[in-house]
Design an enzyme around this catalytic site. Sequence first.
Site, mmCIF file in Angstrom:
data_model
loop_
_atom_site.group_PDB
_atom_site.id
_atom_site.type_symbol
_atom_site.label_atom_id
_atom_site.label_comp_id
_atom_site.label_asym_id
_atom_site.label_seq_id
_atom_site.Cartn_x
_atom_site.Cartn_y
_atom_site.Cartn_z
ATOM 1 N N GLY A 53 0.834 -1.188 0.000
ATOM 2 C CA GLY A 53 0.000 0.000 0.000
ATOM 3 C C GLY A 53 0.871 1.241 0.000
ATOM 4 N N THR A 70 5.846 -2.227 11.761
ATOM 5 C CA THR A 70 5.156 -0.970 12.072
ATOM 6 C C THR A 70 3.712 -1.049 11.589
ATOM 7 O OG1 THR A 70 5.916 -0.009 9.978
ATOM 8 C CG2 THR A 70 7.262 0.437 11.937
ATOM 9 N N ARG A 80 0.641 -3.848 12.373
ATOM 10 C CA ARG A 80 -0.230 -4.158 13.498
ATOM 11 C C ARG A 80 0.421 -5.269 14.305
ATOM 12 N NH1 ARG A 80 -2.169 -0.034 12.498
ATOM 13 N NH2 ARG A 80 -4.363 0.545 12.189
ATOM 14 N N GLU A 127 -2.444 -1.901 23.076
ATOM 15 C CA GLU A 127 -1.822 -0.580 23.093
ATOM 16 C C GLU A 127 -0.928 -0.445 24.325
ATOM 17 O OE1 GLU A 127 -1.932 2.380 21.042
ATOM 18 O OE2 GLU A 127 -2.425 0.756 19.681
ATOM 19 N N HIS A 186 4.384 2.564 19.887
ATOM 20 C CA HIS A 186 3.512 3.019 18.802
ATOM 21 C C HIS A 186 3.760 4.493 18.460
ATOM 22 C CE1 HIS A 186 -0.711 2.341 16.827
ATOM 23 N NE2 HIS A 186 0.255 2.576 15.961
ATOM 24 N N ALA A 201 5.297 5.380 15.313
ATOM 25 C CA ALA A 201 5.605 5.534 13.883
ATOM 26 C C ALA A 201 4.838 6.666 13.226
ATOM 27 C CB ALA A 201 5.345 4.227 13.146
#
Length: 313
Positions: free
Chosen positions: A153, A230, A232, A261, A281, A283
């Site tokens: 993507g 980076t 999930r 999380e 988290h 990124a």
Amino acid sequence: MKIVLLESLGVSDSVMEGYAAKLEEMGHSFVAYPKDTDPKVQVGRSKDADVLMLANMPLDASVIEEASSLKFIDVAFTGVDHIPVKEAKAKSIAISNASGYATQAVAELCISFMIQLLRNVGKTEERCREGGTKDGLIGNLLCGKTVGIVGAGAIGKKTAALCKAFGCRVIGFNRSKITDPVIDEQVSLEELLKQSDIVSLHCPLTEDTKGMIGEEQLKMMKKSALLINTARGAVVDSKALAKALEEGQIAGAASDVFEMEPPLPTDHPLLKSPNTIVTPHIAFASKESMEQRAEIVFDNLYSWLAGEQKNAI
């Protein structure tokens, strides 16, 4: 319309005040709350809302059940696996995301992880602080490495482009045909794992991708290979990865995402794994990307209020 923001968007107060003032000039009310994952708190804050805005905080399904006026959920994030999408669509609640805001930020962090691991930055920094030298810790260049991109993507392709700038060969695995020439060759996942010096994950979390990198896949990788996640957390079996690192099945890993999380429990398997970079988290989180995210998410809102919908899910 009553518009409720359920968590901070990470921009300055002055920026948020500008957005709030514009909505009020348009005749709408705007209320912003600090993040709270308690379902009862979420329901209480959302029950009269026509529009909900949030970033990556998990939204409890009970909010959809109780918010009888809710018509639109405006997500300031790329993924929407933290949103009860099925329940929302069953009630004809529109959903938009902020795809694209963090493409550069995530790709840059991937390159940072690759170089830190290849050049033993963490180990040599620790050695230096202890009064030591680089002896025995000479690293490797990123140039000339084969990088495998899993998920072609926008972020995967941007990471590929940065790798090419460093002189890497880039191969890719994707469910659909890759047409962008930034990927030198499209291969199967098995072939990618076998060929790559570095594997970088950029796929969404779905039933097909959950646990897609487990013990079997890690054994296919070179013992000198690195794994960068980076995407999930649940795409990777953390216990299997920790075991592979402990046993020297692969040389190193970096993970910015986990099954939950942060903060992580102190017994999480990756926290004590050798040659592993773990970050909470980060990124997507740069000043520039946060400002772009706010711009996208409010533009989504203005469009929806005008009877159109951008970035629909």
